[in-house]
Structure formats: C-alpha cells, structure tokens
Scaffold this motif. Structure first.
Motif, short mmCIF file in Angstrom:
data_model
loop_
_atom_site.label_atom_id
_atom_site.label_comp_id
_atom_site.label_asym_id
_atom_site.label_seq_id
_atom_site.Cartn_x
_atom_site.Cartn_y
_atom_site.Cartn_z
N ILE A 1 -0.10 2.94 2.99
CA ILE A 1 -0.65 4.25 3.38
C ILE A 1 0.50 5.25 3.53
N CYS A 2 1.62 4.82 4.11
CA CYS A 2 2.79 5.69 4.21
C CYS A 2 3.31 6.08 2.83
N ILE A 3 3.37 5.12 1.92
CA ILE A 3 3.85 5.38 0.56
C ILE A 3 2.90 6.34 -0.16
N ILE A 4 1.61 6.13 -0.02
CA ILE A 4 0.63 7.03 -0.64
C ILE A 4 0.76 8.45 -0.07
N PHE A 5 0.93 8.55 1.25
CA PHE A 5 1.09 9.87 1.88
C PHE A 5 2.31 10.59 1.33
N ILE A 6 3.46 9.91 1.33
CA ILE A 6 4.70 10.53 0.85
C ILE A 6 4.57 10.91 -0.61
N SER A 7 4.05 10.01 -1.43
CA SER A 7 3.91 10.27 -2.86
C SER A 7 2.99 11.46 -3.11
N SER A 8 1.85 11.47 -2.46
CA SER A 8 0.88 12.57 -2.64
C SER A 8 1.45 13.90 -2.18
#
Length: 146
Positions: free
Chosen positions: A16-23
């Motif tokens: 979820i952290c990776i998706i947030f940063i990427s998005s």
C-alpha cells in the motif's frame, strides 16, 4: 477461508505504501510535464530558487518524479528510490516552510497547477503526510524482505 497472518498484513501494508508513493509521483510528475511552462513559471514565485535554475529544475523535477513512480516497482532499486522520494518530499516541505505566508497564484506546484493559494500550515501538513509512507515502509520492512 485463509487466515491473514501478521506477516501477510505487513506485506500488504508495504505494498500500500509502494502504491501510494508510485501513484503520487506519477500523478505529480505527469501533471507537471503536461503543463511544463506553467510549472517553470510557478518556480519563479519561490524567492530562494536562483533564476538561472528555473528551466533545469522545471524539467528535472517532473522527470525524477515519474522515474520514482516507475522504479519503485523494481525490487533491487526500491530502497534507494524510497530514500530519494523521502529526500524530495523533505526538501519540498522545507521550501514550503521557508515560503510560509507567500501567495502562489497557480498553487504551490506540488501536484501540477491548482487554484491560487497562500502557503499555510494546512498545505505544509498536507504535504507532510506524504512522508508517512516512507516511515511506515521503513518500520515494516525491517522484518520482511518485500
């Protein structure tokens, strides 16, 4: 039904952290690229950025943001990308703090061109929240290899 373990909930939280940063980085970078000249113009409202660096920063920041949004998905680069993201966010928060109270006719430039705004504590907190995924990732990643 499969039981969610502590390990799997940590893994989900990391992603979820990776998706947030990427998005966030892809959105921010692409909106700046779409209207690059407006972003460069926004930089002129930050007094402490030297005039001769506007074009360099104006073209570099969006490219770096898009690269962070993409490269975070490559496991061997992930730690370095997350550190780069954290540094970028911290530098931007410092820039906002230094310009506290300044009126920005095109927004602060964080996420492309927005409505006019004055830099205040709410804007600094909004952008400060963007550092939370780095902290959460670092805390959770110590016990996992994701």
């Amino acid at each position: 039904m499969r039981k969610i373990t502590n390990h799997s909930s940590r893994t989900i939280s990391i992603y979820i952290c990776i998706i947030f940063i990427s998005s966030l980085m892809l959105y921010s970078g692409i909106t700046k690229i779409i209207n690059i000249y407006q972003f460069i113009n926004t930089l002129s409202y930050y007094d402490y950025i030297p005039h001769n660096l506007y074009f360099f920063i104006g073209y570099t920041i969006p490219i770096v943001e898009v690269l962070i949004g993409i490269l975070i998905w490559l496991r061997p680069l992930r730690k370095k990308v997350i550190i780069s993201y954290g540094i970028l966010i911290i530098l931007f928060i410092i820039l906002l703090i230094v310009h506290y109270g300044s009126y920005m006719p095109y927004g602060c430039g964080c996420f492309g061109q927005n409505k006019p705004e004055t830099i205040n504590y709410l804007i600094i907190i909004r952008d400060g929240i963007c550092i939370l995924p780095v902290i959460i990732y670092k805390l959770l990643h110590r016990s996992l290899k994701v």
